[in-house]
Each structure stands twice: as C-alpha cells, then as structure tokens.
Design an enzyme around this catalytic site. Structure first.
Site, PDB file in Angstrom:
ATOM      1  N   ARG A  74      -4.254   7.509  30.292  1.00  0.00           N
ATOM      2  CA  ARG A  74      -4.925   7.416  31.583  1.00  0.00           C
ATOM      3  C   ARG A  74      -4.312   8.438  32.531  1.00  0.00           C
ATOM      4  O   ARG A  74      -3.120   8.728  32.450  1.00  0.00           O
ATOM      5  CB  ARG A  74      -4.763   6.014  32.199  1.00  0.00           C
ATOM      6  CG  ARG A  74      -5.714   4.967  31.651  1.00  0.00           C
ATOM      7  CD  ARG A  74      -7.163   5.233  32.057  1.00  0.00           C
ATOM      8  NE  ARG A  74      -8.087   4.242  31.529  1.00  0.00           N
ATOM      9  CZ  ARG A  74      -8.818   4.403  30.411  1.00  0.00           C
ATOM     10  NH1 ARG A  74      -8.745   5.505  29.709  1.00  0.00           N
ATOM     11  NH2 ARG A  74      -9.645   3.452  30.014  1.00  0.00           N
ATOM     12  N   HIS A 101     -12.314  13.713  29.934  1.00  0.00           N
ATOM     13  CA  HIS A 101     -12.250  12.301  29.518  1.00  0.00           C
ATOM     14  C   HIS A 101     -13.284  12.014  28.424  1.00  0.00           C
ATOM     15  O   HIS A 101     -14.164  11.169  28.569  1.00  0.00           O
ATOM     16  CB  HIS A 101     -12.460  11.357  30.712  1.00  0.00           C
ATOM     17  CG  HIS A 101     -11.943   9.972  30.443  1.00  0.00           C
ATOM     18  ND1 HIS A 101     -11.333   9.186  31.389  1.00  0.00           N
ATOM     19  CD2 HIS A 101     -11.946   9.211  29.311  1.00  0.00           C
ATOM     20  CE1 HIS A 101     -10.996   8.025  30.865  1.00  0.00           C
ATOM     21  NE2 HIS A 101     -11.359   8.015  29.597  1.00  0.00           N
TER      22      HIS A 101
END
Ligand code: NDP
Ligand code: OXD
Length: 314
Positions: free
Chosen positions: A229, A277
């Site tokens: 993350r 991502h």
C-alpha cells in the site's frame, strides 16, 4: 437472495454479467445508477464503497471485499457487524507474483540503465550479477508474499522473509519480529513489500529503514519494490534516498495519494519504475465464481477461511 455490487470507479457491466452467469437464480444489483430496496440486499461485493452505504442495508449477512487489502473498507467507521471476507484467489496471487518477479528481474538485469542507454543510442554492456548473488528481503509473508518468495527462490534469488511469528513451513531464513528487523534489513539488497496497511505498518518504509539496508550488495545499492500500500511508504524519503544513493532504484505500484498527482516528482525520476496500482487486478472471471461458492458455504453454516480480523486490520 440478492447481492449488491458496489465498486466505485469500476465498470459494473462485466461484474454483473459474471454474477448472473455463475449465480443461477441469484440477482446482482448495482449500487450506482440503479434503484434497489436496501432491505432486499443480503450480500455485498464491494471495493471502496461509499462510507455509510453498507450500514444502510438492514439485512446484510456478509461483505465480500473485491480485493486482498481491506484498509479502505475498514476506514468506514459505520461498517455493520457482519463477517468481512477478503479475496484470496489463485488468479490474484499469480498476478501479484508476475508483477513482483517482473520488477525483481527488471532491476537484476539493469533495465533502468539499459533504457537510459537506449535513449542515448549507447551500446555498453554492464556487468551482470546472477540472481543468487542478490539478497531479496520480503516484508509481508502472507498469501501473496509466500507465492512471490517461492517463485523468486526458484529463479535463484537468495530470499529471506520478515514475519511477526515463526514460520516453520518456510523454505528460507525467517527473521521474526521487530527485534530481528535490523538484521533482516542488513542482509537485504532488494526489499519486496507486500504488507497490509495497518496502524503498525503505516509509514514503515522511511529513511530510518532505508539506512539499515545492505550497502555491500551487487546491485550498487538497495532497491525497493512496493506493491503493498502507498501509505506504507514515505515518498519524500524515497526521493531523498534515491538522490543520496541510500537507494539505487525503486518499483512502486502504490502511492500515498492515488491516482499519483501529475505534479509528483516520482513520475519523472529516472530510478523509479511506476505502475498505476495494477500489480494484481481483481477480475470478474477470476473472482466471481469463488465469491458465489463462499456464499453457498456461508448459507450452509460453514465458516469461511478468509474472514478479516477487524482487530488486526487485515
Ligand atoms: P495476507 O493477510 O495474507 O498477508 C499479510 C501478511 O503481512 C501476513 O503474513 C501478516 O502476518 C503480515 N503482517 C501484517 N502486519 C505485519 C506487521 N506489522 N509486521 C510484519 N508482518 C505483518 O495478505 P495478502 O498477502 O493477501 O495481501 C497483502 C497486501 O497486498 C494486501 O493487504 C494489500 O494491501 C496488498 N495488495 C496489493 C495489490 C496491488 O495490486 N498493488 C493487490 C492485492 C493486494 P501474519 O501472518 O502474522 O498475520
Ligand atoms: C487489492 C488491491 O488489495 O488491488 O486487492 O489493491
């Protein structure tokens, strides 16, 4: 029995189609752009749903998070008290391993340097270390980390992992707990991060950590590979570390702010590889069958294996 699909920013059509195809007799409903009775919803398949949405469904029995990481979902303080199931699926795992291996090989085979040479039309053969000479350190030895570690080892990388508890099944050195972190980092040339975002891991990838990485590796400096993350990393520290030589390179799939703002200096840094991502996408064909099978198990009263522990945050 009705399933609500709520994934803001995703095209709902292929998901609804997959739910309809695999879930004979079940009805899938979109949250946006479609009228539905909140009381009719029994299950929700979600990705970053609008805070409060799930609390508005009085007959909800379980929430299926359409990704492996649940940090965004758990940030909704109004979540109803029903089981939350996260995605654990070979489709997602293999995708992540592909991304990790791609980045590890990219840095091992000096692709950033060769791309720069290509732009200059420069023919220069650089010294090529073997994978076995590169010490990979993996933080986040869970479902995804285990698979990446195994494949990296098969390619010859010298892999070790950092974990919170002993891993008797592990086929590589395991450094356990915070006390072992300095020793783990001191033998790491390539740091692969697949940690979840929790209060404990937030900001863990900072200057202090970079300073502890090995300085005697064959890559000319340590490399950071993060697909966990974005909020695990302090981006200002990554940039400073690349400038000072504390880091030799980085591959980042996740960012403090997503989408990464156009003004971010990360975009143009020659030593950074950026992907938006996408390390391990969630796909309808890959995931919907598993969710429906889990719902069937849940309806039979069986416990589901991938329930999120709200206390630990992942
Ligand atoms: P898991 O829950 O299976 O694994 C997480 C691992 O991290 C566990 O082994 C856990 O330890 C370990 N861990 C958690 N907190 C700490 C800590 N404080 N210190 C050390 N270890 C810790 O998750 P997955 O492997 O399925 O996914 C990992 C993460 O990858 C997700 O949370 C998500 O953020 C990210 N992800 C990113 C994607 C992308 O496209 N970029 C796609 C999918 C996932 P323990 O075993 O002791 O519980
Ligand atoms: C996930 C992700 O957590 O795609 O699955 O980030």
């Amino acid at each position: 029995m009705t399933i609500l699909f709520a994934a803001e920013g995703w095209d709902p059509a292929p998901w609804i189609q997959a739910f309809e195809k695999h879930g004979e007799g079940r009805r899938a409903v979109m949250s946006v752009g479609q009228e539905f009775d909140p009381a009719s919803i029994h299950y929700a398949a979600v990705w970053k749903p609008r805070p409060g949405l799930l609390a508005s469904l009085p007959n909800l029995r379980a929430i299926f998070n359409l990704g492996a990481g649940v940090d965004a979902l758990l940030a909704d303080t109004t979540l109803p008290d029903v089981p939350i199931i996260r995605i654990v699926n070979p489709d997602l795992t293999v995708r992540m391993t592909e991304w990790v291996v791609l980045q590890a090989l990219f840095h091992l085979r000096q692709m950033p340097a060769y791309q720069a040479q290509q732009a200059r039309r420069e023919w220069r053969q650089l010294a090529q270390p073997a994978a076995r000479e590169v010490r990979v350190g993996l933080m986040g030895y869970g479902v995804l980390g285990r698979d990446s570690a195994e494949v990296l080892q098969r390619l010859g990388f010298d892999v070790a992992v950092w974990a919170r508890r002993p891993q008797p099944e592990a086929d590589c050195p395991v450094f356990v707990g915070k006390d072992a972190l300095p020793a783990f980092l001191a033998r790491t040339d390539m740091l692969v991060v697949l940690l979840p975002l929790t209060p404990e891991t937030r900001g863990i990838l900072d200057r202090t950590l970079f300073e502890r990485l090995a300085r005697d590796g064959v890559l000319g400096g340590p490399v950071l590979i993060n697909a966990g993350r974005g909020l695990l990393q302090v981006e200002a520290d990554i940039l400073a570390a690349l400038e000072s030589g504390l880091l030799a390179g980085a591959s980042l799939d996740v960012f403090e702010t997503e989408p990464l703002p156009a003004t971010s200096p990360l975009w143009t840094h020659p030593k950074i590889v950026i992907t938006p991502h996408v390390a391990a996408d969630s796909t309808p064909e890959g995931l919907v069958g598993g969710i429906l099978a889990d719902i069937a198990r849940f309806e039979r009263g069986e416990t589901l294996p991938n329930e999120v522990d709200r206390q630990s945050g992942y």
